[in-house]
Write a protein that holds these residues in place. Sequence first.
Motif, PDB file in Angstrom:
ATOM      1  N   UNK A   1      -3.405  22.061  -5.818  1.00 30.96           N
ATOM      2  CA  UNK A   1      -3.628  20.847  -5.046  1.00 30.96           C
ATOM      3  C   UNK A   1      -2.328  20.089  -4.784  1.00 30.96           C
ATOM      4  N   UNK A   2      -2.386  19.228  -3.766  1.00 34.12           N
ATOM      5  CA  UNK A   2      -1.274  18.316  -3.492  1.00 34.12           C
ATOM      6  C   UNK A   2      -1.837  16.904  -3.573  1.00 34.12           C
TER       7      UNK A   2
ATOM      8  N   UNK B   1       4.222  23.932  -2.495  1.00 34.68           N
ATOM      9  CA  UNK B   1       2.798  23.748  -2.791  1.00 34.68           C
ATOM     10  C   UNK B   1       1.972  24.912  -2.201  1.00 34.68           C
ATOM     11  N   UNK B   2       2.357  25.319  -1.009  1.00 41.64           N
ATOM     12  CA  UNK B   2       1.621  26.409  -0.354  1.00 41.64           C
ATOM     13  C   UNK B   2       1.723  27.709  -1.146  1.00 41.64           C
TER      14      UNK B   2
ATOM     15  N   UNK C   1       0.894  23.415  -8.145  1.00 45.60           N
ATOM     16  CA  UNK C   1       0.191  22.133  -8.119  1.00 45.60           C
ATOM     17  C   UNK C   1       1.237  21.029  -8.008  1.00 45.60           C
ATOM     18  N   UNK C   2       1.005  20.050  -7.166  1.00 48.51           N
ATOM     19  CA  UNK C   2       2.054  19.070  -6.920  1.00 48.51           C
ATOM     20  C   UNK C   2       1.531  17.644  -6.950  1.00 48.51           C
ATOM     21  N   UNK C   3       2.145  16.822  -7.800  1.00 47.50           N
ATOM     22  CA  UNK C   3       1.833  15.393  -7.840  1.00 47.50           C
ATOM     23  C   UNK C   3       3.059  14.632  -7.381  1.00 47.50           C
TER      24      UNK C   3
ATOM     25  N   UNK D   1      -4.562  14.599  -0.365  1.00 45.45           N
ATOM     26  CA  UNK D   1      -5.357  13.762  -1.255  1.00 45.45           C
ATOM     27  C   UNK D   1      -4.516  12.578  -1.747  1.00 45.45           C
ATOM     28  N   UNK D   2      -5.111  11.391  -1.763  1.00 44.69           N
ATOM     29  CA  UNK D   2      -4.395  10.196  -2.205  1.00 44.69           C
ATOM     30  C   UNK D   2      -5.116   9.574  -3.408  1.00 44.69           C
TER      31      UNK D   2
END
Lengths: 294, 231
Positions: free
Chosen positions: B30-31, B185-186, B190-192, B207-208
Amino acid sequence: MRSFRFALRDTVRLIRQSPGVSGLTFLTVLVVFFFVGSSFLLALNTRHVISVVEGELVIQAYLQPKGNLDEVRKKAANIPHVTGVRPISSEQALELLKARLGNQSAAVTLLGENPLPASVEVRVDKASSVAGVARELVSMPQVEDVVYAGKVAEKLARLSRFAEVFSLFLLAFAGLAGALVLYNTIRVAIYSRKQEIEVMLLVGALPGFVALPFVFLGVFWGFTGTVAASLVLGILYKSFVVSVQNTLPFIQLLDNPDLFLKLGIVLVGSGIALSWLCSWFAVERHIAEAMKPS
Amino acid sequence: MEIRMAGVTKTFGEDITALEDVFLNVPKGDFVYLVGPTGSGKTTLLRILNRELLPTRGQALVGEYNLRKLRRTRVCHYRRAVGMVFQDYRLLEDRSALENVAFVLEAVGASRKEAIDRAGEVLDCVGMWRRRFLFPRELSGGEQQRVSIARSIANDPLLLLCDEPTGNLDPQTAGEIMQLLLSINASGTTLLMATHNRYLVDAYRQRVVELKMGRIVRDQERGRYEIDEEL
Ligand SMILES: Nc1ncnc2c1ncn2[C@@H]1O[C@H](COP(=O)(O)OP(=O)(O)OP(=O)(O)O)[C@@H](O)[C@H]1O
Ligand SMILES: [Mg+2]
């Protein structure tokens, strides 16, 4: 192997980064281990001098006129702490007397029949055994009288006990000082690279890997410092021995190449071991602290 | 790696509550943007995920790692799988950009040559190849930031935590870095990303998760920087 090379490169970097601190560290380690070595030599020499004097402590036991020399010799040799027994028959005693009198030896013939008693000359291992052995000898029925330097032996025994304790104390103190110096040196090195250690740990470097350069650094200082200290100590001690021989020839100091080699090995070995322990301890403590989540 | 935070509260001392009862699930790959006013707890949340901080209460699981119960060597393994771009960069002042990146690779076991090669590669990705021999003090804020991004991705992390990775970048460079992060990310990472960059969040919709005073007040798929009026 890789991390080993990386750590070595890092150690060199640590040393070169601050030549001033490096020089100071080297000198401090040298001085401290010079002190360690000196106290070691002092201890060895004190023991040596004492044992030389102790070796000269003899007990003379004079026999009854009818005493059997051989029997007394055997009994004396069986007493604990006795290291040597020399029997002297009354004829030999006379010969010795003659020899001592030199050109006046003719006077001895005036004595007529030989009046000198036979005796045994007993040597013991250390000063503190003298009194006990003398008591044993005097209790033998065939022994008439015992002569020995009681007061001297007592004093010497006390001195040797004191020297032993004192030199151990000195050695422990010097070793502790050395450990403290090394420990703090590593702490300073760690402190100057706090940020770097933190980042390394944050990206997942293993603690052992982070610690290695600092342990190497400690061992490097321990090694070079003690090698230099051994050399300086060796040279200074050599000239000290020579000047003592010239001015106080009755004092015999230890002086053989074998001793120097052994002392050097002991110094360098303990330097490496001590520095390894100290730096490992210092860096381990820091890492444990740095990795603790808040 | 998948993130599961349940009831995470983080307090500092008696009266500072940086995070309060945070529930957050992030599936693998997810991003997620973390937004919210300054002091709302974004950095605190990322630092918990990097295991710099322990939650005062609650569970934090990442992949197979339970962040509350990690032994020391497991912490090292975990951190190798996680990349972090620090809000304050944390570059080492006494090394060039290239060495800054290479040393972390060597620290986790790469050979000298591998490390230098890979460091050059990722510096190229962030547009710092030509400045690779400069020291942090010779770099602008944005350039330092890019070196710090290069360092975080050099290790091919499974989870990438970015704290304001574009805070000091002009819109053009920020867009380029964003493209880079999206491509990482692709590839499954997983990236925050904690950010105040309204433009990026609105331009690259993901996503926010919004924090306010330590609480999650919004969690929206393909959200905007601020609450969408239509919803
Ligand atoms: N180590 C600490 N000790 C005490 N308080 C702290 C500590 N770290 C963070 N805080 C407090 O926790 C709160 C949240 O801080 P945090 O850094 O997570 O905010 P942030 O959302 O990242 O803000 P910004 O957008 O400015 O980066 C703040 O009020 C801060 O003062
Ligand atoms: Mg922050």
